[in-house]
Structure formats: C-alpha cells, structure tokens
Design an enzyme around this catalytic site. Structure first.
Site, short mmCIF file in Angstrom:
data_model
loop_
_atom_site.label_atom_id
_atom_site.label_comp_id
_atom_site.label_asym_id
_atom_site.label_seq_id
_atom_site.Cartn_x
_atom_site.Cartn_y
_atom_site.Cartn_z
N GLU A 112 36.75 43.56 53.99
CA GLU A 112 37.66 42.46 53.68
C GLU A 112 39.01 42.63 54.36
OE1 GLU A 112 38.45 41.39 49.57
OE2 GLU A 112 39.14 39.43 50.28
N GLU A 163 37.30 33.19 44.78
CA GLU A 163 37.97 34.35 44.19
C GLU A 163 39.44 33.95 44.05
OE1 GLU A 163 38.46 39.07 45.20
OE2 GLU A 163 39.54 37.55 46.34
N HIS A 186 35.99 34.49 51.06
CA HIS A 186 36.62 34.22 49.76
C HIS A 186 37.48 32.97 49.85
CE1 HIS A 186 36.49 38.47 47.77
NE2 HIS A 186 35.46 37.71 47.42
N HIS A 201 44.51 35.51 51.88
CA HIS A 201 45.08 36.52 52.78
C HIS A 201 45.34 35.93 54.17
CE1 HIS A 201 44.47 39.49 49.73
NE2 HIS A 201 43.15 39.39 49.75
N ARG A 239 47.06 31.43 45.50
CA ARG A 239 45.88 32.10 44.94
C ARG A 239 45.33 31.42 43.69
NH1 ARG A 239 44.45 38.59 45.29
NH2 ARG A 239 42.61 38.11 46.49
C1 LER Z 1 39.80 41.29 46.79
O1 LER Z 1 38.76 40.49 47.22
C2 LER Z 1 41.06 40.87 47.36
O2 LER Z 1 41.15 39.84 47.95
C3 LER Z 1 42.20 41.74 47.18
O3 LER Z 1 43.38 41.01 47.29
C4 LER Z 1 42.20 42.45 45.89
O4 LER Z 1 42.39 41.57 44.84
MN MN Z 2 39.41 38.50 48.42
#
Ligand code: LER
Ligand code: MN
Length: 274
Positions: free
Chosen positions: A155, A249, A214, A191, A220
């Site tokens: 990730e 997520e 995700h 992200h 978020r």
């Molecule tokens: C987990 O998938 C993630 O995106 C990280 O930011 C931990 O929360």
């Molecule tokens: Mn994530």
C-alpha cells in the site's frame, strides 16, 4: 457495462478514528456486507486470529460474499514489529507474522495488504540500508506467497504516516528493481490526494501491476462526502483492465453502516456514469 466488485473494511474491533466500517465477528460482518450490496469484506486482523474456517466458508457460500484481502496493519500497531527494524528479533517476528498472514490468505483464497508493517526509516537512518533490508525480506515473502498462490499488495501511504512508498512511481520502481513477482501496487484515493499530483496518471502508470484499491474521499470520510471526483478514477481503472476490488476504507462517520451504504451507492453511480 463493466461489473465492478465492491468490498468494505472490517475488523472484530476498531477505534472510531480507524478507517473501518464493519465491526464484530467475521461471520456477522460477511452477512452485513452482503446485505449492504458488497461482494466482499476486507479483514483487518491479527496474524494469530484463530478462525473457525468451515463456519466462515459456509457463511461465505450461503451469502455469496468473499474476502477481498487480509490487512496486516495490526501486526505493527498492536504487535509492535516491522520488517526493517534494527533489532533482529523484532524483524524476525515481523517475518513470522507475515508468513502467518500469507497462510491465512491461502486458506481464504485471497491476498494480503502490506502497509505500516513494512516499517519506517528512522530520522537519521541511512535510507538505502533500510530499503535493502526491506528488499531482502520481501524477496523471501514474495517466494513464500507465490508458492501459496497469494499476492502481496504494497500500500502506497502518505508521508505523515510512513516514509517508504509514498507514491505509486516509487513503489512500482521498487517492485521492478527487486523483481518481486507476487507483489503489486496498492493505491488509496485518500493517500493519493496528498501525494499524487495526478491520481489518474498514477493509476495508468501502474497498469497491470496495480493489485488493489482503497476508496475514501479527501478528508477520509465516505466517497461522495467530499471533493474527489471518482469517475475519472474508475475510468482509469477500467482503461488499465483492473480486475480487483473497489474496496471502501473510510472513517465510520456518521457511523459505519451509513458510511458503507453511502459509499456503495456513490461508487456505483460513478461507475454507471462513465
Ligand atoms: C491502511 O489501509 C491505510 O490506508 C493506512 O492509512 C492506515 O490506516
Ligand atoms: Mn488504505
């Protein structure tokens, strides 16, 4: 129109600040996900979880719902180990834990996500030494996973949480340079909003090395609650022939079930309109 597979994050227990939508037993979460129109749950768990596999498999079959991935973050947040630590027994237990996750994924016929458990380069550390250690350990895990038909999704996480793999390009380069055949890039729209100048270009750059996705909005919260336009993202996934899950997520706001419901309908509307 392409039929997308939707997944939703789950755990037995989670802090309200964690991006987990369904909490409770794995069987209850599978049933709940199915009732909300999801095809799978993503399971955030400890590596030591002792599952009643036959009972879980029965629920999966009855409700036509699967497990999109096993997420390994708790090995780091609760188990306090990571794959690049200077203390050998810490790294050793991280490796053992990752192997347990791979065996769990093999049993569930799914894959694993490697996020925080990869570790963080210490502030005054020599970055290359830590990246070399990570490469060596990932080569072992890559073989271990490959022998069991499991993929490892690395990730890409923003700079405020880690300092290894902040961008798709950096992660892809690491995978290619170290010839990690069973490792794939895993992107997260939250992200990407922090790290990628152009999220669509990041997806296209990954091409067939993109393994997992995700979905959350820019703050978020659930997709559709913020500023991200998910249509070009889904369109880019379509253009590279992405066959994985669209896994939600996001934060459980106003509550997990509402966020799961809102996410599912918003992402479906976006997918239907491309
Ligand atoms: C987990 O998938 C993630 O995106 C990280 O930011 C931990 O929360
Ligand atoms: Mn994530």
């Amino acid at each position: 129109m392409k039929k997308w597979k939707f997944a939703v994050s789950s755990a037995n227990i989670a802090a309200p600040t964690a991006p987990i939508l369904l909490t409770g037993s794995i069987c209850d979460n599978l049933v709940q996900a199915s009732q909300l129109g999801y095809h799978a749950v993503e399971v955030h768990t400890r590596e030591t979880a002792r599952w009643d596999y036959p009972a879980i498999e029965e629920v999966m079959k009855k409700h036509e719902v699967g497990i999109s991935a096993i997420v390994t973050g708790k090995l780091c947040t609760e188990g306090q180990v990571n794959l690049i630590d200077d203390i050998p027994y810490v790294t050793h237990f991280a490796m053992e834990g990752m192997k347990q996750y791979i065996e769990m994924a093999q049993r569930f016929k799914t894959d694993i996500v490697l996020g925080w458990a990869r570790g963080r380069i210490p502030d005054k550390g020599n970055a290359q030494n830590y990246l070399d250690r990570l490469a060596g350990n990932l080569q072992i895990l890559d073989d271990y996973a490959g022998e069991r038909g499991v993929s490892i999704h690395l990730e890409v996480i923003n700079r405020y949480e880690t300092n290894i793999f902040n961008t798709a390009a950096e992660t892809l380069e690491f995978i290619r340079k170290n010839e990690l055949k069973n490792c794939f890039v895993h992107l997260d729209t939250f992200h990407m909003g922090i790290e990628e100048a152009d999220p669509v270009a990041a997806i296209k750059l990954c091409g067939d090395k993109l393994g997992y996705m995700h979905f959350a909005d820019n703050s978020r919260t659930y997709p559709g609650s913020g500023q991200i336009d998910f249509r070009p993202i889904i369109q880019a996934l379509d253009s590279i022939g992405y066959k994985g899950y669209l896994s939600v997520e996001c934060l459980p706001k106003p509550d997990g079930i509402t966020a799961a419901r809102m996410s599912r309908s918003h992402l479906q509307n976006c997918a239907s309109s491309i």
